[in-house]
Design a protein around this motif. Sequence first.
Motif, mmCIF file in Angstrom:
data_model
loop_
_atom_site.group_PDB
_atom_site.id
_atom_site.type_symbol
_atom_site.label_atom_id
_atom_site.label_comp_id
_atom_site.label_asym_id
_atom_site.label_seq_id
_atom_site.Cartn_x
_atom_site.Cartn_y
_atom_site.Cartn_z
ATOM 1 N N TYR A 101 17.477 72.481 16.387
ATOM 2 C CA TYR A 101 18.629 72.779 17.238
ATOM 3 C C TYR A 101 17.816 72.840 18.636
ATOM 4 O O TYR A 101 16.674 73.370 18.622
ATOM 5 C CB TYR A 101 19.151 74.178 17.080
ATOM 6 C CG TYR A 101 19.882 74.176 15.807
ATOM 7 C CD1 TYR A 101 21.084 73.569 15.734
ATOM 8 C CD2 TYR A 101 19.506 75.072 14.640
ATOM 9 C CE1 TYR A 101 21.983 73.459 14.485
ATOM 10 C CE2 TYR A 101 20.205 74.984 13.698
ATOM 11 C CZ TYR A 101 21.530 74.405 13.813
ATOM 12 O OH TYR A 101 22.324 74.197 12.314
ATOM 13 N N ARG A 161 25.980 63.183 16.979
ATOM 14 C CA ARG A 161 27.269 63.404 17.413
ATOM 15 C C ARG A 161 27.537 63.014 18.865
ATOM 16 O O ARG A 161 28.515 62.304 19.229
ATOM 17 C CB ARG A 161 27.851 64.830 17.079
ATOM 18 C CG ARG A 161 27.901 65.469 15.771
ATOM 19 C CD ARG A 161 28.046 66.926 15.631
ATOM 20 N NE ARG A 161 26.813 67.491 16.387
ATOM 21 C CZ ARG A 161 26.815 68.974 16.651
ATOM 22 N NH1 ARG A 161 28.039 69.646 16.222
ATOM 23 N NH2 ARG A 161 26.165 69.500 17.370
ATOM 24 N N GLU A 213 29.776 64.394 8.528
ATOM 25 C CA GLU A 213 30.218 65.016 9.628
ATOM 26 C C GLU A 213 30.859 63.850 10.791
ATOM 27 O O GLU A 213 31.760 63.949 11.354
ATOM 28 C CB GLU A 213 28.953 65.737 10.318
ATOM 29 C CG GLU A 213 29.526 66.687 11.395
ATOM 30 C CD GLU A 213 27.931 66.930 12.167
ATOM 31 O OE1 GLU A 213 26.850 66.365 11.505
ATOM 32 O OE2 GLU A 213 27.990 68.076 12.602
ATOM 33 N N ARG A 267 26.559 73.933 19.342
ATOM 34 C CA ARG A 267 25.002 73.848 18.622
ATOM 35 C C ARG A 267 24.649 72.537 18.810
ATOM 36 O O ARG A 267 24.183 71.952 17.439
ATOM 37 C CB ARG A 267 25.147 74.656 17.387
ATOM 38 C CG ARG A 267 24.224 75.473 17.037
ATOM 39 C CD ARG A 267 24.416 76.295 15.863
ATOM 40 N NE ARG A 267 24.675 77.651 16.265
ATOM 41 C CZ ARG A 267 24.831 78.609 15.441
ATOM 42 N NH1 ARG A 267 24.818 78.455 14.266
ATOM 43 N NH2 ARG A 267 24.863 80.080 15.768
ATOM 44 N N PRO A 305 30.715 73.946 12.428
ATOM 45 C CA PRO A 305 29.604 73.528 11.365
ATOM 46 C C PRO A 305 29.263 75.087 10.479
ATOM 47 O O PRO A 305 28.690 75.847 10.581
ATOM 48 C CB PRO A 305 28.471 73.464 12.340
ATOM 49 C CG PRO A 305 28.721 74.089 13.555
ATOM 50 C CD PRO A 305 30.488 74.488 13.862
ATOM 51 N N THR A 306 30.050 74.882 9.367
ATOM 52 C CA THR A 306 30.128 75.737 8.161
ATOM 53 C C THR A 306 28.623 75.640 7.723
ATOM 54 O O THR A 306 28.372 74.488 7.026
ATOM 55 C CB THR A 306 31.169 75.939 7.522
ATOM 56 O OG1 THR A 306 31.442 74.556 6.811
ATOM 57 C CG2 THR A 306 32.557 76.447 8.326
ATOM 58 N N THR A 330 36.274 72.115 9.432
ATOM 59 C CA THR A 330 35.102 72.771 9.214
ATOM 60 C C THR A 330 34.307 71.519 8.608
ATOM 61 O O THR A 330 34.628 70.986 7.524
ATOM 62 C CB THR A 330 35.343 73.992 8.165
ATOM 63 O OG1 THR A 330 36.076 73.415 7.149
ATOM 64 C CG2 THR A 330 35.955 74.988 8.778
ATOM 65 N N GLN A 331 32.999 71.526 8.774
ATOM 66 C CA GLN A 331 32.125 70.441 8.089
ATOM 67 C C GLN A 331 30.644 70.916 8.259
ATOM 68 O O GLN A 331 30.228 70.908 9.546
ATOM 69 C CB GLN A 331 32.689 69.219 8.657
ATOM 70 C CG GLN A 331 31.686 68.016 8.042
ATOM 71 C CD GLN A 331 31.969 67.816 6.581
ATOM 72 O OE1 GLN A 331 33.224 67.909 6.269
ATOM 73 N NE2 GLN A 331 31.295 67.473 5.729
ATOM 74 N N PRO A 332 29.833 70.950 7.173
ATOM 75 C CA PRO A 332 28.484 71.250 7.303
ATOM 76 C C PRO A 332 28.046 69.990 8.047
ATOM 77 O O PRO A 332 28.338 68.920 8.087
ATOM 78 C CB PRO A 332 28.004 71.364 5.942
ATOM 79 C CG PRO A 332 28.983 71.147 4.985
ATOM 80 C CD PRO A 332 30.264 70.788 5.903
ATOM 81 N N PRO A 333 26.528 70.275 8.891
ATOM 82 C CA PRO A 333 26.088 69.072 9.444
ATOM 83 C C PRO A 333 25.711 67.792 8.039
ATOM 84 O O PRO A 333 25.435 68.362 7.188
ATOM 85 C CB PRO A 333 25.043 69.226 10.067
ATOM 86 C CG PRO A 333 25.358 70.877 10.307
ATOM 87 C CD PRO A 333 26.231 71.289 9.306
ATOM 88 N N ASP A 335 21.049 64.569 18.970
ATOM 89 C CA ASP A 335 22.312 64.731 18.245
ATOM 90 C C ASP A 335 23.134 63.490 18.120
ATOM 91 O O ASP A 335 23.576 62.796 18.993
ATOM 92 C CB ASP A 335 22.967 65.937 18.927
ATOM 93 C CG ASP A 335 24.003 66.356 18.344
ATOM 94 O OD1 ASP A 335 24.809 65.946 17.426
ATOM 95 O OD2 ASP A 335 24.044 67.858 18.143
ATOM 96 N N ARG A 384 21.808 69.413 18.698
ATOM 97 C CA ARG A 384 20.602 69.263 18.081
ATOM 98 C C ARG A 384 19.571 68.462 18.801
ATOM 99 O O ARG A 384 20.538 67.703 19.671
ATOM 100 C CB ARG A 384 20.781 68.889 16.642
ATOM 101 C CG ARG A 384 21.912 69.325 15.768
ATOM 102 C CD ARG A 384 21.852 69.185 14.581
ATOM 103 N NE ARG A 384 22.643 68.225 13.973
ATOM 104 C CZ ARG A 384 24.029 68.170 13.779
ATOM 105 N NH1 ARG A 384 24.354 69.730 13.913
ATOM 106 N NH2 ARG A 384 24.579 67.372 13.245
#
Lengths: 336, 336
Positions: free
Chosen positions: A193, A135, A108, A128, A68-69, A101-104, A133, A130
């Motif tokens: 988070y 995901r 995503e 990380r 998560p960048t 690489t993918q920001p939330p 979440d 949440r």
Amino acid sequence: MPVTIKDIAKRTGKSITTVSRALHGYDDVSPETREMIVRTAEEMGYTPNLLAQRLQKQRTDTLGFILPTFGPRFSDPFFSEFLAGIGNTAGEYGYDLLVSTQPPGEKELEIYRKKVMGRQVDGFIVVRTRCHDPRIQLLREMGTPFVAFGRTEDDLDYPFVDEDGAAGMSMLVEHLLKLGHRRIAYISPPLEYTFARDRLRGVQETLTAAGLALPEDYLVFGDLTQRSGLAEAARLLNLPEPPTAIIAGNDLMAFGAMSAVQQRGMQVGRDIAVAGFDDTPMAETAHPPLTTVHQPIYKIGRMITEMLIKIIQGEPLESTQIILKPQLIVRQSCGE
Amino acid sequence: MPVTIKDIAKRTGKSITTVSRALHGYDDVSPETREMIVRTAEEMGYTPNLLAQRLQKQRTDTLGFILPTFGPRFSDPFFSEFLAGIGNTAGEYGYDLLVSTQPPGEKELEIYRKKVMGRQVDGFIVVRTRCHDPRIQLLREMGTPFVAFGRTEDDLDYPFVDEDGAAGMSMLVEHLLKLGHRRIAYISPPLEYTFARDRLRGVQETLTAAGLALPEDYLVFGDLTQRSGLAEAARLLNLPEPPTAIIAGNDLMAFGAMSAVQQRGMQVGRDIAVAGFDDTPMAETAHPPLTTVHQPIYKIGRMITEMLIKIIQGEPLESTQIILKPQLIVRQSCGE
DNA sequence: GAGGACGGCCAAAACGTTTTGGGAGATAAT
DNA sequence: ATTATCTCCCAAAACGTTTTGGCCGTCCTC
């Protein structure tokens, strides 16, 4: 252009089947033939085409990990260490690691879905977590093996490793209380988070138990970067009645807070206490060395990867939900 | 279990060929059939099996990157930022990123070979080149597309992006000279890395040009970590005639050097100057903010990835060997 | 010398795609 | 009426493996 099993078959005069079986050490091919096949395979520089192998085997031997960048200046020691842990372990077990690489956000989930449905990975490592979440929900729905670093607040049953952040913060706060601090402020990571809520709870509960509280203006929020640690600490120091101790939700923000303190000519550890969480390698060599809560990130990476591989291979796990006890590392940033 | 093209064919009553062509928008399938096929594909939740696709297409659409990790406590902001750059770019272009972690050494080359020969990747990104880099030689031999971050000292013709480290150091040294420093020490990264020689050369030449020199005991070697920066700086400060300025070959070692200075109760920027190289995000928020040479790591990651993808796709490159001009970032760690 | 067991080997199917090289039928041109 | 040209479609081959099921001898056993 590259050498295939067919080429070897042609060269040795054996069938494709026999070549394949010889190379895999099956015992229904005579020692001489095997030896001969193996030798020519080596001579010809044969390397199996993994794509073909995987298509046939219906396994990819690949683990997925989505980093998560946040923005271009992404730089968090947490991730390099974690990545080292999962990378090394995956390698040892013969697994590959597919990193995106993918920001939330929106896209995503799309990536997770595509990697799984496209049969690019056998399982996922989620990091990380949440509170709610998406995901985790998605991966559960799809029935994909996965292991997460962190819990959620939904009461879902899934495998994870986590550190008891509340307990860690509790130890830290007690330490500060023992040193005589009464005005303790906290720079919290974003509360989406789970670990952030966890740590905040630890701070609050311990203060309450001591007959104190975390006043509203002593609770500020940063985004886990050093820069935000600096900014938020500066705000705290500007309060009419500034805290005597600042706890940051992670080391990076603690470093920022230290800079903020030093910028006003004060000395960390003497004039004001600063503490972090994570015990990144830098904590030890900072000036002053940072008092923090140790989190064995590399080891957690290893554990998670091993758990995931076991799940993929259908082996039983001793425990699927592991919560590690934290360890307080006292250095000089909070004084003696 | 997952939906295949065959399932769609069965459901729609069309042939496999037609389904495939419909989904790819070929114009030899009637609009109505196409529409119908696309709809059922969606309904059934079809996702192409990438393994099969790739086996057939003889392309993997995957880039390889091997993270040179050193020990479990691997933590270098350089890599997280670089990884973000290549990860984001690869994603945008529809490429996957296969990451392995492997310390330099014996097995390193084996991994490169296996990934290439096993047709797991279409190309490689090589980072932190060494003077005589066996990886580069291997990749050249195998004819694999690759782009490197950094040069080698062998006079090989291969595509790379690099920053002119000598020029960067030159600017830094000039800056220090202008501030009146005459006793300048340098903590160098290991000289096996090309960039280390490059930077060292920049320091030496600029000092020589100014009628000074880099005395033997002012040249020490660290391993790029903060810890070693601290240790080596401590040695420098213990010299009978300690330097008035310390340049570190990267920011991380500079932070260590700053700690070493502060540990003896001295003030960085006033009592002694410290400078780094890289301009990692932390440089800005350190205390005092670090004077350093900027290296656009994220951008370089992007450039390298774009170059690699062009090479893979057979598109021409405007320039295959790019050397960026560095930029000096003056902050407070060297005083006014 | 018939029956069985075993050692060594292989053809063919399968994994899920894409691509090649048509073919059938309708319409248009001669 | 024949030929040419479209439009829409498809069977089969190919990518490089592994696995299934079976075949053909040889050697033993009774």
